[in-house]
Motif scaffolding. Structure first.
Motif, PDB file in Angstrom:
ATOM      1  N   SER A 140      -7.529  -2.311  21.221  1.00  0.00           N
ATOM      2  CA  SER A 140      -8.820  -1.699  20.899  1.00  0.00           C
ATOM      3  C   SER A 140      -9.768  -2.611  20.125  1.00  0.00           C
ATOM      4  N   GLY A 141      -9.242  -3.674  19.524  1.00  0.00           N
ATOM      5  CA  GLY A 141     -10.081  -4.553  18.699  1.00  0.00           C
ATOM      6  C   GLY A 141     -10.378  -3.968  17.327  1.00  0.00           C
ATOM      7  N   ARG A 142      -9.770  -2.853  16.984  1.00  0.00           N
ATOM      8  CA  ARG A 142     -10.012  -2.218  15.694  1.00  0.00           C
ATOM      9  C   ARG A 142      -9.033  -2.755  14.639  1.00  0.00           C
ATOM     10  N   TYR A 143      -9.465  -2.649  13.359  1.00  0.00           N
ATOM     11  CA  TYR A 143      -8.689  -3.203  12.258  1.00  0.00           C
ATOM     12  C   TYR A 143      -7.864  -2.117  11.569  1.00  0.00           C
ATOM     13  N   LEU A 144      -6.658  -2.483  11.198  1.00  0.00           N
ATOM     14  CA  LEU A 144      -5.780  -1.585  10.465  1.00  0.00           C
ATOM     15  C   LEU A 144      -6.271  -1.450   9.028  1.00  0.00           C
ATOM     16  N   GLU A 145      -6.349  -0.212   8.530  1.00  0.00           N
ATOM     17  CA  GLU A 145      -6.792   0.009   7.152  1.00  0.00           C
ATOM     18  C   GLU A 145      -6.075   1.225   6.578  1.00  0.00           C
ATOM     19  N   SER A 146      -6.281   1.455   5.273  1.00  0.00           N
ATOM     20  CA  SER A 146      -5.654   2.581   4.594  1.00  0.00           C
ATOM     21  C   SER A 146      -6.581   3.110   3.522  1.00  0.00           C
ATOM     22  N   ASP A 147      -6.481   4.430   3.274  1.00  0.00           N
ATOM     23  CA  ASP A 147      -7.235   5.034   2.176  1.00  0.00           C
ATOM     24  C   ASP A 147      -6.352   5.235   0.943  1.00  0.00           C
ATOM     25  N   GLY A 148      -5.165   4.621   0.962  1.00  0.00           N
ATOM     26  CA  GLY A 148      -4.230   4.762  -0.142  1.00  0.00           C
ATOM     27  C   GLY A 148      -3.116   5.729   0.152  1.00  0.00           C
TER      28      GLY A 148
ATOM     29  N   ASN B 208      -3.017   7.429   3.837  1.00  0.00           N
ATOM     30  CA  ASN B 208      -2.822   7.384   5.284  1.00  0.00           C
ATOM     31  C   ASN B 208      -3.283   6.031   5.836  1.00  0.00           C
ATOM     32  N   VAL B 209      -2.720   5.686   6.987  1.00  0.00           N
ATOM     33  CA  VAL B 209      -3.079   4.456   7.683  1.00  0.00           C
ATOM     34  C   VAL B 209      -3.768   4.832   8.986  1.00  0.00           C
ATOM     35  N   PHE B 210      -4.868   4.140   9.299  1.00  0.00           N
ATOM     36  CA  PHE B 210      -5.585   4.421  10.543  1.00  0.00           C
ATOM     37  C   PHE B 210      -6.227   3.134  11.054  1.00  0.00           C
ATOM     38  N   CYS B 211      -6.803   3.204  12.222  1.00  0.00           N
ATOM     39  CA  CYS B 211      -7.307   2.004  12.900  1.00  0.00           C
ATOM     40  C   CYS B 211      -8.580   2.394  13.648  1.00  0.00           C
ATOM     41  N   ASN B 212      -9.721   2.531  12.920  1.00  0.00           N
ATOM     42  CA  ASN B 212     -10.956   3.073  13.501  1.00  0.00           C
ATOM     43  C   ASN B 212     -12.058   2.051  13.701  1.00  0.00           C
ATOM     44  N   SER B 213     -12.222   1.127  12.770  1.00  0.00           N
ATOM     45  CA  SER B 213     -13.412   0.277  12.750  1.00  0.00           C
ATOM     46  C   SER B 213     -13.176  -1.077  13.411  1.00  0.00           C
TER      47      SER B 213
ATOM     48  N   CYS C 290      -0.739   1.410  17.337  1.00  0.00           N
ATOM     49  CA  CYS C 290      -2.133   1.828  17.242  1.00  0.00           C
ATOM     50  C   CYS C 290      -2.534   2.484  18.553  1.00  0.00           C
ATOM     51  N   GLU C 291      -3.023   3.728  18.469  1.00  0.00           N
ATOM     52  CA  GLU C 291      -3.418   4.466  19.675  1.00  0.00           C
ATOM     53  C   GLU C 291      -4.909   4.304  19.946  1.00  0.00           C
ATOM     54  N   ALA C 292      -5.321   4.728  21.150  1.00  0.00           N
ATOM     55  CA  ALA C 292      -6.709   4.542  21.580  1.00  0.00           C
ATOM     56  C   ALA C 292      -7.700   5.327  20.723  1.00  0.00           C
ATOM     57  N   ASP C 293      -7.265   6.461  20.150  1.00  0.00           N
ATOM     58  CA  ASP C 293      -8.174   7.282  19.344  1.00  0.00           C
ATOM     59  C   ASP C 293      -8.233   6.840  17.881  1.00  0.00           C
ATOM     60  N   GLY C 294      -7.563   5.746  17.536  1.00  0.00           N
ATOM     61  CA  GLY C 294      -7.603   5.232  16.171  1.00  0.00           C
ATOM     62  C   GLY C 294      -6.454   5.682  15.297  1.00  0.00           C
ATOM     63  N   THR C 295      -5.653   6.620  15.787  1.00  0.00           N
ATOM     64  CA  THR C 295      -4.499   7.054  14.990  1.00  0.00           C
ATOM     65  C   THR C 295      -3.405   5.985  15.044  1.00  0.00           C
ATOM     66  N   VAL C 296      -2.593   5.984  14.007  1.00  0.00           N
ATOM     67  CA  VAL C 296      -1.486   5.042  13.922  1.00  0.00           C
ATOM     68  C   VAL C 296      -0.193   5.836  13.934  1.00  0.00           C
ATOM     69  N   SER C 297       0.697   5.476  14.827  1.00  0.00           N
ATOM     70  CA  SER C 297       1.977   6.180  14.951  1.00  0.00           C
ATOM     71  C   SER C 297       3.130   5.214  14.713  1.00  0.00           C
TER      72      SER C 297
ATOM     73  N   CYS D  82       0.859  -1.177   0.000  1.00  0.00           N
ATOM     74  CA  CYS D  82       0.000   0.000   0.000  1.00  0.00           C
ATOM     75  C   CYS D  82       0.894   1.226   0.000  1.00  0.00           C
ATOM     76  N   SER D  83       0.486   2.293  -0.706  1.00  0.00           N
ATOM     77  CA  SER D  83       1.260   3.528  -0.728  1.00  0.00           C
ATOM     78  C   SER D  83       0.898   4.336   0.511  1.00  0.00           C
ATOM     79  N   ILE D  84       1.799   4.308   1.489  1.00  0.00           N
ATOM     80  CA  ILE D  84       1.518   4.994   2.750  1.00  0.00           C
ATOM     81  C   ILE D  84       2.708   5.861   3.108  1.00  0.00           C
ATOM     82  N   SER D  85       2.498   6.779   4.050  1.00  0.00           N
ATOM     83  CA  SER D  85       3.556   7.681   4.459  1.00  0.00           C
ATOM     84  C   SER D  85       4.516   7.020   5.436  1.00  0.00           C
ATOM     85  N   PHE D  86       4.167   5.832   5.912  1.00  0.00           N
ATOM     86  CA  PHE D  86       5.039   5.076   6.790  1.00  0.00           C
ATOM     87  C   PHE D  86       6.013   4.250   5.954  1.00  0.00           C
TER      88      PHE D  86
END
Length: 461
Positions: free
Chosen positions: A75-83, A85-90, A39-46, A5-9
């Motif tokens: 958190s039980g949330r899944y790692l995903e990307s919009d192409g 950025n990467v985040f972990c919300n759902s 993965c942080e509690a607010d869904g952000t990925v660092s 995936c093309s991500i900034s990481f």
């Protein structure tokens, strides 16, 4: 391991497995810089260092289509990307959470069966692949893995492709496309997407598709294709192992016992040579060299000195390897000279695939010059000229040519001399015809303008 995936990481991660069971595992993702995906509690990925034992841990699940999902343990949330950025919300699994793993390994590989303790080998006389090679010292044991449209194509050393009907064919097509199942530890399985997977069949171990593998037959360990070389004396005799362990230079004919695996530490100029009998060359009593050494034995390490594509080997006693009047290899020379120089030549590589700091070396219709930042490499066919000296031939049959600025074009009419020196088990430098080392330029253009060996001049092959 690369998550596609093309991500900034960073795009390449090491998988650290703490617990694995059937179709899932608990893992951490560690970058080449030593930092972790968090993965942080607010869904952000660092991107940093874990604060506790669970921070940065994911439940990795393997899916039948070869995809992976990564669920944050906390958190039980899944790692995903919009192409981008990467985040972990759902916490609800969907197709957006599917990741395609790609081994970050160099594309020139071997396929090793841990069940049968043997390597895949292409047999071009019958157009098949067998899993029957005890040692991958022949070019037929090397394969190129091409990744296209989410699938892999397995190419042999003669540029044929394995098809779904177990035959080697000349062109890629949907019939040569395989899905790859990837597991931690370098295990891979190649599947057709319709329930079939590749595994050895019958007494002759034919590699073909089937739907009923037994005891993990379908799993292979993907390994970087090792470097095997031949060594030749000034008298044009090959260094060979005879009578099981004795090492001498007596034959003008190349045999399997004249081949040695080149195992070199890139940090220090020390070399080990493993023979086809499985043992390493070692300095023994009375300065003799015998092929009976073991991997970590100090007497198996030799210091390597390069001289215009040839090597001089220095043993742990400080003496240099030389051949006696009866051809025996001895560590007895106090000062190296022409008799101690050994011509070295690739034994299992008819071509090179070079990867540098910015990508693979290759050409494209968009560029007039050869590039060093390509996702898909070109095969550089090697035409041996003298010991350590090669002509570089492009895929269309023309030769590499060099411009007055030190860049390269792939359609020259005349063969030029390139000098290759090995700096690691799978690392090399190339001295170009203009007397400069070839390096990777940040602009993406391959250049020959470096007087010294820098990091940009080291190529993985």
């Amino acid at each position: 391991m690369g998550l596609h995936c093309s991500i900034s990481f960073p795009k390449t991660w090491e998988l650290l497995v703490s617990n694995e069971h059937e179709a899932q595992a608990v893992i951490r993702l560690k970058s080449l810089q030593g930092l972790y995906l968090l993965c942080e509690a607010d869904g952000t990925v660092s991107y940093g260092r874990p604060k506790n034992s669970h921070h940065g841990c994911f439940l990795l699940r393997f899916h039948r289509n070869g995809k992976w999902t990564l669920q944050c343990i906390i958190s039980g949330r899944y790692l995903e990307s919009d192409g981008e950025n990467v985040f972990c919300n759902s916490q609800v699994l969907s197709a957006y959470h599917m990741w395609t793993p790609r081994p970050a390994l160099h594309v020139h590989v071997t396929l090793y069966s841990p069940v049968y303790h043997s390597y895949a080998r292409a047999d071009h006389t019958v157009g098949r692949i067998w899993v029957d090679a005890a040692v991958p010292c022949l070019e037929e044991c090397g394969f190129l893995l091409h990744f296209q449209d989410g699938c892999y194509h397995l190419e042999t050393s003669t540029h044929h492709f394995l098809s779904h009907v177990d035959r080697l064919v000349a062109q890629t097509s949907p019939q040569t496309a395989f899905h790859m199942q990837v597991r931690p530890g370098g295990l891979v399985a190649l599947c057709d997407g319709e329930g079939g997977s590749l595994y050895p069949h019958g007494a002759h171990m034919l590699l073909g598709l089937g739907s009923n593998p037994m005891k993990g037959q379908e799993w292979f360990i993907l390994q970087h294709f090792p470097t095997w070389v031949s060594l030749r004396t000034k008298a044009r005799k090959f260094i060979s192992v005879i009578y099981d362990a004795e090492v001498c230079a007596a034959s003008e004919q190349l045999t399997p016992m004249s081949l040695f695996q080149f195992e070199c530490d890139c940090e220090t100029p020390t070399l080990q040579l493993r023979s086809a009998n499985g043992y390493y060359l070692a300095q023994r009593r009375h300065k003799s060299v015998i092929a009976d050494g073991h991997p970590m034995e100090s007497d198996t390490f030799f210091r390597v000195h390069w001289n215009c594509g040839k090597i001089i080997l220095q043993s742990s006693n400080g003496r240099f390897l030389t051949t006696t009047a009866n051809g025996l290899l001895m560590a007895s020379a106090t000062i190296p000279g022409p008799n101690e120089e050994l011509g070295i030549r690739f034994a299992n590589r008819p071509f090179l695939v070079l990867r540098g700091r910015y990508g693979y070396v290759g050409s494209s219709s968009e560029h007039d010059l050869i590039q060093c930042n390509m996702d898909e490499p070109d095969c550089i066919h090697l035409l041996p000229c003298r010991q350590g000296i090669y002509h570089f031939q492009a895929q269309g049959g023309s030769f590499w040519s060099i411009t007055s600025f030190g860049s390269f074009r792939p359609w020259g009419k005349f063969a030029l001399n390139f000098c290759i020196e090995l700096h690691g088990s799978n690392l090399l430098t190339v001295l170009a015809p203009n007397g400069f080392y070839i390096r990777a330029d940040r602009s993406g253009t391959l250049m020959a303008d470096s007087e010294d060996v820098t990091k940009e001049c080291i190529w993985e092959f």
